[in-house]
Structures are given as structure tokens and as C-alpha cells.
Scaffold this active site. Sequence first.
Site, PDB file in Angstrom:
ATOM      1  N   VAL A   1       3.454   7.853  12.230  1.00  0.00           N
ATOM      2  CA  VAL A   1       2.326   8.249  13.099  1.00  0.00           C
ATOM      3  C   VAL A   1       1.369   9.133  12.311  1.00  0.00           C
ATOM      4  CG1 VAL A   1       1.620   9.440  15.215  1.00  0.00           C
ATOM      5  CG2 VAL A   1       3.813   8.239  15.153  1.00  0.00           C
TER       6      VAL A   1
ATOM      7  N   THR B   1       0.833  -1.211   0.000  1.00  0.00           N
ATOM      8  CA  THR B   1       0.000   0.000   0.000  1.00  0.00           C
ATOM      9  C   THR B   1       0.867   1.261   0.000  1.00  0.00           C
ATOM     10  OG1 THR B   1      -1.641  -1.246   1.244  1.00  0.00           O
ATOM     11  CG2 THR B   1      -1.887   1.154   1.234  1.00  0.00           C
TER      12      THR B   1
ATOM     13  N   LYS C   1       2.340   4.453  18.505  1.00  0.00           N
ATOM     14  CA  LYS C   1       2.353   5.812  17.945  1.00  0.00           C
ATOM     15  C   LYS C   1       2.554   6.853  19.040  1.00  0.00           C
ATOM     16  CE  LYS C   1      -0.574   4.402  14.069  1.00  0.00           C
ATOM     17  NZ  LYS C   1      -1.978   4.206  13.655  1.00  0.00           N
TER      18      LYS C   1
HETATM   19  P1  NAP Z   1       1.889  -4.083   2.715  1.00  0.00           P
HETATM   20  O1  NAP Z   1       0.796  -3.587   1.855  1.00  0.00           O
HETATM   21  O2  NAP Z   1       1.727  -5.402   3.396  1.00  0.00           O
HETATM   22  O3  NAP Z   1       3.205  -4.146   1.802  1.00  0.00           O
HETATM   23  C1  NAP Z   1       4.411  -4.699   2.221  1.00  0.00           C
HETATM   24  C2  NAP Z   1       5.375  -4.762   1.041  1.00  0.00           C
HETATM   25  O4  NAP Z   1       6.643  -5.158   1.515  1.00  0.00           O
HETATM   26  C3  NAP Z   1       4.962  -5.752  -0.069  1.00  0.00           C
HETATM   27  O5  NAP Z   1       5.228  -5.204  -1.312  1.00  0.00           O
HETATM   28  C4  NAP Z   1       5.873  -6.963   0.167  1.00  0.00           C
HETATM   29  O6  NAP Z   1       6.262  -7.630  -0.999  1.00  0.00           O
HETATM   30  C5  NAP Z   1       7.103  -6.287   0.782  1.00  0.00           C
HETATM   31  N1  NAP Z   1       7.763  -7.196   1.729  1.00  0.00           N
HETATM   32  C6  NAP Z   1       7.304  -7.596   2.926  1.00  0.00           C
HETATM   33  N2  NAP Z   1       8.179  -8.436   3.493  1.00  0.00           N
HETATM   34  C7  NAP Z   1       9.204  -8.569   2.631  1.00  0.00           C
HETATM   35  C8  NAP Z   1      10.406  -9.315   2.633  1.00  0.00           C
HETATM   36  N3  NAP Z   1      10.734 -10.098   3.655  1.00  0.00           N
HETATM   37  N4  NAP Z   1      11.233  -9.188   1.592  1.00  0.00           N
HETATM   38  C9  NAP Z   1      10.912  -8.411   0.526  1.00  0.00           C
HETATM   39  N5  NAP Z   1       9.778  -7.670   0.471  1.00  0.00           N
HETATM   40  C10 NAP Z   1       8.946  -7.764   1.499  1.00  0.00           C
HETATM   41  O7  NAP Z   1       2.262  -3.020   3.849  1.00  0.00           O
HETATM   42  P2  NAP Z   1       1.832  -1.479   3.918  1.00  0.00           P
HETATM   43  O8  NAP Z   1       0.413  -1.378   4.353  1.00  0.00           O
HETATM   44  O9  NAP Z   1       2.269  -0.794   2.688  1.00  0.00           O
HETATM   45  O10 NAP Z   1       2.695  -0.991   5.180  1.00  0.00           O
HETATM   46  C11 NAP Z   1       4.087  -0.798   5.070  1.00  0.00           C
HETATM   47  C12 NAP Z   1       4.583  -0.077   6.328  1.00  0.00           C
HETATM   48  O11 NAP Z   1       3.956   1.196   6.445  1.00  0.00           O
HETATM   49  C13 NAP Z   1       4.285  -0.798   7.640  1.00  0.00           C
HETATM   50  O12 NAP Z   1       5.351  -0.589   8.539  1.00  0.00           O
HETATM   51  C14 NAP Z   1       3.020  -0.090   8.153  1.00  0.00           C
HETATM   52  O13 NAP Z   1       2.879  -0.141   9.559  1.00  0.00           O
HETATM   53  C15 NAP Z   1       3.314   1.332   7.707  1.00  0.00           C
HETATM   54  N6  NAP Z   1       2.130   2.153   7.550  1.00  0.00           N
HETATM   55  C16 NAP Z   1       1.128   1.726   6.746  1.00  0.00           C
HETATM   56  C17 NAP Z   1       0.012   2.538   6.561  1.00  0.00           C
HETATM   57  C18 NAP Z   1      -1.097   2.133   5.646  1.00  0.00           C
HETATM   58  O14 NAP Z   1      -2.040   2.927   5.464  1.00  0.00           O
HETATM   59  N7  NAP Z   1      -1.057   0.962   5.039  1.00  0.00           N
HETATM   60  C19 NAP Z   1      -0.067   3.768   7.236  1.00  0.00           C
HETATM   61  C20 NAP Z   1       1.002   4.197   8.042  1.00  0.00           C
HETATM   62  C21 NAP Z   1       2.099   3.372   8.177  1.00  0.00           C
HETATM   63  P3  NAP Z   1       5.222  -8.482  -1.895  1.00  0.00           P
HETATM   64  O15 NAP Z   1       4.300  -7.447  -2.456  1.00  0.00           O
HETATM   65  O16 NAP Z   1       6.010  -9.147  -2.940  1.00  0.00           O
HETATM   66  O17 NAP Z   1       4.537  -9.407  -0.942  1.00  0.00           O
HETATM   67  N1  HSE Z   2      -4.294   0.132  11.710  1.00  0.00           N
HETATM   68  C1  HSE Z   2      -3.939   1.519  11.696  1.00  0.00           C
HETATM   69  C2  HSE Z   2      -5.177   2.359  12.026  1.00  0.00           C
HETATM   70  C3  HSE Z   2      -3.370   1.879  10.324  1.00  0.00           C
HETATM   71  O1  HSE Z   2      -6.292   1.809  12.103  1.00  0.00           O
HETATM   72  O2  HSE Z   2      -5.030   3.548  12.271  1.00  0.00           O
HETATM   73  C4  HSE Z   2      -2.530   3.124  10.316  1.00  0.00           C
HETATM   74  O3  HSE Z   2      -1.413   3.025  11.151  1.00  0.00           O
END
Ligand code: NAP
Ligand code: HSE
Length: 434
Positions: free
Chosen positions: A136, A17, A209
Site C-alpha cells: 500500500v 520494476t 489497498k
Molecule cells: P513487473 O514489472 O511485471 O515484474 C514482474 C516480474 O515477475 C518479472 O520479472 C517477471 O519475470 C516475474 N514473473 C512474473 N510471473 C512469473 C512467473 N510465473 N514465474 C517466474 N517469474 C515471474 O511487476 P512489478 O511492477 O514489479 O510489480 C510486482 C508486484 O509489486 C505486484 O504485486 C505489484 O502490484 C506490486 N507493486 C508494484 C508497484 C510498482 O510501482 N510497480 C508498486 C507497489 C506494488 P520476467 O521478467 O522474466 O517476465
Molecule cells: N496502479 C497503481 C497506482 C500502482 O496507480 O497507484 C501502485 O500500486
Amino acid sequence: MSLNQQVIKVGLLGMGTVGRGTYRMLTDNAEYIARRIGAKVEIKKILVRDTTKDRGIQVDPAILTSSIDEILNDPDINIVIEVMGGVDLALDYMRRALKNGQNVVTANKDVMALHSKELFDLALTNNCNILFGASVAGAIPIIRTLRKSLASDRVESISGIINGTTNYILTKMTNEGADFNEVLKEAQAKGYAEADPTADVEGHDAARKIAILASVAFNTHVTADDVYVEGITKISAEDIAYVKELGYIIKLLGIAKFRPEGIEVRVHPTLVPQKHLMASVGGVFNAVFVKGSATGDMMFYGQGAGELPTASAVVADIMDISGDILRNVPKITGCVNYTDKPVLPIGESESRFYIKILIDDKPGVLASIAMVFGNEGVSLATVIQQDAKKPTDDTTELIFITHTAREKHLQNVLHCIKQLSGVKDIASMIRVER
Ligand code: NAP
Ligand code: HSE
């Protein structure tokens, strides 16, 4: 070479994402970004697990890799952007990048809430930087604001709605009178809540956070393990309806307060007055309320998650570091001067309290309960007995709201009240913020 002919090369770890949003912003806004920082930002490699997966956007397959060494061993890569999530591997990759002198941008609250001190120290030793603005509250620029805009002020307290999932659930429960489990199931079906919602509903996500915010705001080192945590699973539709009549709404708040003897850091359901700005923050939105000694009250509101809102924070950090690289300034993170202020145990925290007690409806019970509050020095602000709400003919409910008291005194009160004859149950205890 003129500034805008220079190229900053970055390696992206993760294309989920946040990685996809970061890729989109860096490519769609490439010209705009180059004009603002005076250099092009080029994504040289992207680490993923599966290089053949359809990512829903056009990415040159030649830049996808499943080998971390292609990024960490490439001296041309100036910035490593960690958006893969998880703790151990992400931490290992960030450590290695910093030891190589590569700057790091991360959205990883799980790592930053536990290991930030080690990473800041590594960055300092290796004359590079680590920025974590997306960790955060997604799009809300609260970390940069605390580090930069409020650098001259002393932050007295921060309270935040910093978990969108629980805010969505509580908003639905408030607006529709629905029960927690019912709303959680619906939130999962709509994709607002994770299949395993434990970290959100038990308050652990908010704890990570608020640990990060407290560290930045008070220039100290608070980890997720220091945070007192209570989630929202015990909040009932009845609690919400009851406090509504008293002029309150229930929110899951992360709270950090500076006191001369130490720092309070906690996450728990909280009664917020309906007329407070935080009460109007509904659905998945986040808000952070900051009280500064010079600046006074400020509130920051916005989207706490999602592809582009989160990517906007990641890309802003990339641009910040790029500017430092181009100007060749020392890479001081601004979060390295730890003063190691103690974190106070929950018993030492101060708050007002809402308490609902189920009692036998007979003479003397209210008086004996009031005596216990008095003996512990806990002052009562509101006492309510509503005859119309009696659960049975012989039982009634008492509601108390205290003035500010120390948690350990309130816990003593509750312990003593439970032993009193005529007391059936302490049905609820929820902390109250003004
Ligand atoms: P996600 O959708 O699960 O994506 C994770 C990505 O990392 C995927 O592309 C995956 O590859 C890759 N990956 C995971 N493990 C790996 C490994 N061992 N080796 C190589 N590639 C690997 O996660 P996300 O939601 O983008 O979140 C990413 C980070 O941002 C997290 O720390 C989360 O807490 C933080 N965050 C997310 C949001 C949000 O809105 N989603 C908001 C704030 C912060 P594949 O695609 O090939 O599986
Ligand atoms: N699970 C978290 C939330 C995503 O609901 O706010 C963003 O960190």
C-alpha cells in the site's frame, strides 16, 4: 561469529520494476544495510520467467532461475521476497515458503487484500513472518506506522489517496478543465496509466489497498470483496468546475472508519474541502490521513509507486525480518489477533452528500424536493439554484449539500425525488468528507 559476519540469504521472486529496485537497493546499499542490521543480506537466487532477458542492470546470470524449487527447496534461504505479482501462483509460492518456515516479504496487494488471514495463520503456525509494507502506498511507511508507531492508539478513521493513476487524472481534469477520456488517453501515452486501466479507474486497486489498511488499523480481517467501490469514470469536467466554485475538489478516496457496531470501508469519488491538506495532494502522489483517538490528525504523503520508492518499503521489511532472525525472537506479525469486526453495508455508512438535480423551472418543484429530504430526516446544509447556469430556458439545476446522513436514507431520498413531477434527472451524487 560476530554479528556483521553473519549472512541472511534471500530469494527474489520477480525482477520487474519492484524486483529490480529491490536488487539495486540491496546491492548498492549493501554495506550500509549490513551496518544497520549487523549482517549481510545476500540475494542467493532470483526467479524470473525468462532468464535470458536483458534487465537493464548487471545481474550474475548464475543466480537467475526459472525454477521456483531452487528457492523454496533451499534451506539456506531465510526470506522469500515475492515481487512477481498476480494472485494464484504468487499465493501458492508464499504458502509453500511459509510452510517451509521461510519468512516472506511481499508487495502484492492483490494477494494481501484477499488472503492475508490465511498467510498470517500459516506464518504463526510455522514460526515465521510475513511483511507487506510495499503493498500500500509505495514509499509511504503507513503499514509499519499503523502496526508499530500507532500500536498504543485506537485508530478512528483512515482516508487515503492511494491510487496514483486516478489522482493524476483528477488533478489534470481539475487544473485544465479537461474531460476524463481525454486525460486518460494522455496518461496512457505518457505511461502513467496502464494499457488496461480498469483496476485503477474503477477503484478496484484502491479497494485492495484500503482493505489492507483497514485490516491493520482495526486489527480485523477486511478483504477487497468487503469494500464498496465506485470509480471515477462518471466524473465530468462540469462536476469538477461546479464543486470548485463551492470550495471543494474531487479526489478518489479509500475510506475506513471504525464505528462501535462495525467498520465502514469504501472507495469513491469524494468532495474534499479545498483547504483540507488532502486537497493539495496532486499528480501521481499518494497521501494517507489517519485520525487516532490519542494522536489526533496525521497525514503521510509520498510516492505511491515506482521502482525505488516501492523497493524502499520491500527492503525495510527485509531488514526488519533479518533483525528478528538475528535476535532469534518469535516471529509474530502483529496482525494476527483478529477480532472479526463486521463490515457495515454501504447503506449504514454515514457521510455528507452533494447532489445535483435537473428540474423544470416552475413553481413548487424545489419545495416538493425539499419536502422529501425532510421526510427522510436528511438535513440540508446548502441549497443553490444558479439562474445564470440554466441549461435551457425551461430547465434549471439545483445543488444540495446535506449534513451528515445515513446512506440508506439518502438513497430513499433520491428514489422518491426521481418520481416527482418536474424532476428531469439526478445528474450527480458525490459523497463529501470534511
Ligand atoms: P513487473 O514489472 O511485471 O515484474 C514482474 C516480474 O515477475 C518479472 O520479472 C517477471 O519475470 C516475474 N514473473 C512474473 N510471473 C512469473 C512467473 N510465473 N514465474 C517466474 N517469474 C515471474 O511487476 P512489478 O511492477 O514489479 O510489480 C510486482 C508486484 O509489486 C505486484 O504485486 C505489484 O502490484 C506490486 N507493486 C508494484 C508497484 C510498482 O510501482 N510497480 C508498486 C507497489 C506494488 P520476467 O521478467 O522474466 O517476465
Ligand atoms: N496502479 C497503481 C497506482 C500502482 O496507480 O497507484 C501502485 O500500486
